[in-house]
Design a protein around this motif. Structure first.
Motif, PDB file in Angstrom:
ATOM      1  N   GLN A 168      30.956  58.853  41.549  1.00 59.35           N
ATOM      2  CA  GLN A 168      31.339  59.880  42.527  1.00 59.35           C
ATOM      3  C   GLN A 168      32.800  60.268  42.349  1.00 59.35           C
ATOM      4  O   GLN A 168      33.151  61.437  42.417  1.00 59.35           O
ATOM      5  CB  GLN A 168      31.092  59.379  43.950  1.00 59.35           C
ATOM      6  CG  GLN A 168      31.526  60.363  45.023  1.00 59.35           C
ATOM      7  CD  GLN A 168      30.769  61.680  44.976  1.00 59.35           C
ATOM      8  OE1 GLN A 168      29.557  61.689  44.956  1.00 59.35           O
ATOM      9  NE2 GLN A 168      31.492  62.787  44.945  1.00 59.35           N
ATOM     10  N   ARG A 169      33.660  59.286  42.102  1.00 59.86           N
ATOM     11  CA  ARG A 169      35.098  59.577  41.917  1.00 59.86           C
ATOM     12  C   ARG A 169      35.312  60.399  40.650  1.00 59.86           C
ATOM     13  O   ARG A 169      36.118  61.332  40.639  1.00 59.86           O
ATOM     14  CB  ARG A 169      35.902  58.273  41.864  1.00 59.86           C
ATOM     15  CG  ARG A 169      37.386  58.504  41.758  1.00 59.86           C
ATOM     16  CD  ARG A 169      37.938  59.239  42.983  1.00 59.86           C
ATOM     17  NE  ARG A 169      39.315  59.607  42.761  1.00 59.86           N
ATOM     18  CZ  ARG A 169      39.778  60.851  42.847  1.00 59.86           C
ATOM     19  NH1 ARG A 169      38.992  61.843  43.181  1.00 59.86           N
ATOM     20  NH2 ARG A 169      41.052  61.116  42.613  1.00 59.86           N
ATOM     21  N   ILE A 170      34.617  60.063  39.577  1.00 58.83           N
ATOM     22  CA  ILE A 170      34.721  60.827  38.336  1.00 58.83           C
ATOM     23  C   ILE A 170      34.234  62.255  38.561  1.00 58.83           C
ATOM     24  O   ILE A 170      34.859  63.223  38.117  1.00 58.83           O
ATOM     25  CB  ILE A 170      33.938  60.129  37.200  1.00 58.83           C
ATOM     26  CG1 ILE A 170      34.647  58.830  36.806  1.00 58.83           C
ATOM     27  CG2 ILE A 170      33.765  61.048  35.994  1.00 58.83           C
ATOM     28  CD1 ILE A 170      33.836  57.917  35.896  1.00 58.83           C
ATOM     29  N   ASP A 171      33.133  62.388  39.264  1.00 51.95           N
ATOM     30  CA  ASP A 171      32.594  63.712  39.561  1.00 51.95           C
ATOM     31  C   ASP A 171      33.616  64.536  40.344  1.00 51.95           C
ATOM     32  O   ASP A 171      33.855  65.709  40.039  1.00 51.95           O
ATOM     33  CB  ASP A 171      31.292  63.568  40.355  1.00 51.95           C
ATOM     34  CG  ASP A 171      30.500  64.850  40.384  1.00 51.95           C
ATOM     35  OD1 ASP A 171      29.910  65.210  39.351  1.00 51.95           O
ATOM     36  OD2 ASP A 171      30.481  65.509  41.442  1.00 51.95           O
ATOM     37  N   THR A 172      34.236  63.921  41.333  1.00 48.58           N
ATOM     38  CA  THR A 172      35.250  64.597  42.139  1.00 48.58           C
ATOM     39  C   THR A 172      36.450  65.005  41.281  1.00 48.58           C
ATOM     40  O   THR A 172      36.989  66.107  41.435  1.00 48.58           O
ATOM     41  CB  THR A 172      35.704  63.697  43.304  1.00 48.58           C
ATOM     42  OG1 THR A 172      34.556  63.394  44.114  1.00 48.58           O
ATOM     43  CG2 THR A 172      36.773  64.351  44.155  1.00 48.58           C
ATOM     44  N   LEU A 173      36.866  64.129  40.369  1.00 47.40           N
ATOM     45  CA  LEU A 173      37.981  64.472  39.480  1.00 47.40           C
ATOM     46  C   LEU A 173      37.664  65.700  38.636  1.00 47.40           C
ATOM     47  O   LEU A 173      38.518  66.572  38.460  1.00 47.40           O
ATOM     48  CB  LEU A 173      38.336  63.289  38.562  1.00 47.40           C
ATOM     49  CG  LEU A 173      39.193  62.211  39.180  1.00 47.40           C
ATOM     50  CD1 LEU A 173      39.248  60.985  38.275  1.00 47.40           C
ATOM     51  CD2 LEU A 173      40.611  62.729  39.450  1.00 47.40           C
ATOM     52  N   PHE A 174      36.452  65.772  38.113  1.00 50.53           N
ATOM     53  CA  PHE A 174      36.060  66.952  37.337  1.00 50.53           C
ATOM     54  C   PHE A 174      36.221  68.222  38.186  1.00 50.53           C
ATOM     55  O   PHE A 174      36.787  69.216  37.723  1.00 50.53           O
ATOM     56  CB  PHE A 174      34.610  66.846  36.858  1.00 50.53           C
ATOM     57  CG  PHE A 174      34.450  66.266  35.492  1.00 50.53           C
ATOM     58  CD1 PHE A 174      34.861  66.952  34.364  1.00 50.53           C
ATOM     59  CD2 PHE A 174      33.840  65.035  35.319  1.00 50.53           C
ATOM     60  CE1 PHE A 174      34.694  66.426  33.089  1.00 50.53           C
ATOM     61  CE2 PHE A 174      33.664  64.496  34.043  1.00 50.53           C
ATOM     62  CZ  PHE A 174      34.091  65.190  32.934  1.00 50.53           C
ATOM     63  N   LYS A 188      45.067  64.429  36.431  1.00 49.52           N
ATOM     64  CA  LYS A 188      43.674  64.133  36.771  1.00 49.52           C
ATOM     65  C   LYS A 188      42.851  63.862  35.517  1.00 49.52           C
ATOM     66  O   LYS A 188      41.962  63.002  35.528  1.00 49.52           O
ATOM     67  CB  LYS A 188      43.084  65.258  37.616  1.00 49.52           C
ATOM     68  CG  LYS A 188      43.706  65.264  39.004  1.00 49.52           C
ATOM     69  CD  LYS A 188      43.113  66.274  39.920  1.00 49.52           C
ATOM     70  CE  LYS A 188      43.790  66.258  41.270  1.00 49.52           C
ATOM     71  NZ  LYS A 188      43.439  65.128  42.111  1.00 49.52           N
ATOM     72  N   VAL A 189      43.144  64.549  34.424  1.00 47.34           N
ATOM     73  CA  VAL A 189      42.464  64.285  33.149  1.00 47.34           C
ATOM     74  C   VAL A 189      42.799  62.866  32.683  1.00 47.34           C
ATOM     75  O   VAL A 189      41.919  62.137  32.220  1.00 47.34           O
ATOM     76  CB  VAL A 189      42.836  65.336  32.073  1.00 47.34           C
ATOM     77  CG1 VAL A 189      42.459  64.875  30.679  1.00 47.34           C
ATOM     78  CG2 VAL A 189      42.159  66.669  32.391  1.00 47.34           C
ATOM     79  N   ASP A 190      44.056  62.473  32.818  1.00 46.93           N
ATOM     80  CA  ASP A 190      44.449  61.110  32.426  1.00 46.93           C
ATOM     81  C   ASP A 190      43.719  60.063  33.265  1.00 46.93           C
ATOM     82  O   ASP A 190      43.262  59.043  32.740  1.00 46.93           O
ATOM     83  CB  ASP A 190      45.966  60.926  32.554  1.00 46.93           C
ATOM     84  CG  ASP A 190      46.734  61.702  31.490  1.00 46.93           C
ATOM     85  OD1 ASP A 190      46.119  62.108  30.477  1.00 46.93           O
ATOM     86  OD2 ASP A 190      47.954  61.915  31.681  1.00 46.93           O
ATOM     87  N   THR A 191      43.587  60.302  34.552  1.00 43.66           N
ATOM     88  CA  THR A 191      42.848  59.389  35.424  1.00 43.66           C
ATOM     89  C   THR A 191      41.373  59.359  35.041  1.00 43.66           C
ATOM     90  O   THR A 191      40.757  58.290  34.993  1.00 43.66           O
ATOM     91  CB  THR A 191      43.001  59.817  36.897  1.00 43.66           C
ATOM     92  OG1 THR A 191      44.388  59.867  37.225  1.00 43.66           O
ATOM     93  CG2 THR A 191      42.282  58.863  37.832  1.00 43.66           C
ATOM     94  N   LEU A 192      40.839  60.511  34.737  1.00 39.06           N
ATOM     95  CA  LEU A 192      39.440  60.623  34.317  1.00 39.06           C
ATOM     96  C   LEU A 192      39.176  59.772  33.075  1.00 39.06           C
ATOM     97  O   LEU A 192      38.165  59.068  33.002  1.00 39.06           O
ATOM     98  CB  LEU A 192      39.119  62.095  34.047  1.00 39.06           C
ATOM     99  CG  LEU A 192      37.697  62.472  33.713  1.00 39.06           C
ATOM    100  CD1 LEU A 192      36.742  62.117  34.842  1.00 39.06           C
ATOM    101  CD2 LEU A 192      37.623  63.964  33.413  1.00 39.06           C
TER     102      LEU A 192
END
Length: 134
Positions: A49-55, A83-87
């Motif tokens: 869910q967190r990855i989806d939100t980052l996208f 956000k890309v780095d966090t992803l």
């Protein structure tokens, strides 16, 4: 009047004119979304869910930047880059916990790397354009 194709209602509609980086992120999100649906339940509702939100947040930051003046774009490009780095890190965790297989991880991470380079180039260009000329 728009003619609709019976097999897919939007097939005859021309695609929107996105910035190349936004088009890449959108395309990658669609790939991710397919993978997201098959994540183990333990990660689908947390890390997934967190990855989806980052996208979605990356898409939003790039979209906003695309409509602003050159002097206003930089904070949004930098936000998208963070956000890309966090992803990247969260996808690595997903892979290390074996919640996503090697093939899917590689498919996502290679494209995310390219998107990061595109954002880095855009950032550099904006810094140059917004620097006072000596």
């Amino acid at each position: 009047m728009i003619e609709l194709n019976k097999s897919h209602p939007f097939k005859s509609t021309p695609p929107p004119n996105f910035l190349p980086v936004l088009g890449r992120v959108k395309k990658l999100y669609i790939l991710w979304y397919g993978y997201y649906q098959s994540l183990p339940k333990v990660h689908r509702h947390s890390l997934g869910q967190r990855i989806d939100t980052l996208f979605v947040e990356i898409i939003e930051a790039i979209s906003v930047a695309s409509f602003l003046s050159k002097s206003e774009k930089l904070p949004y490009v930098r936000l998208a880059t963070r956000k890309v780095d966090t992803l990247k890190v969260l996808l690595l965790v997903l892979w290390e916990t074996r919640s996503i297989d090697d093939k899917k991880y590689v498919a996502l991470s290679l494209q995310i790397e390219d998107i990061g380079k595109m954002l880095g180039g855009w950032n550099g260009q904006l810094v140059k354009q917004n620097s006072p000329v000596k």
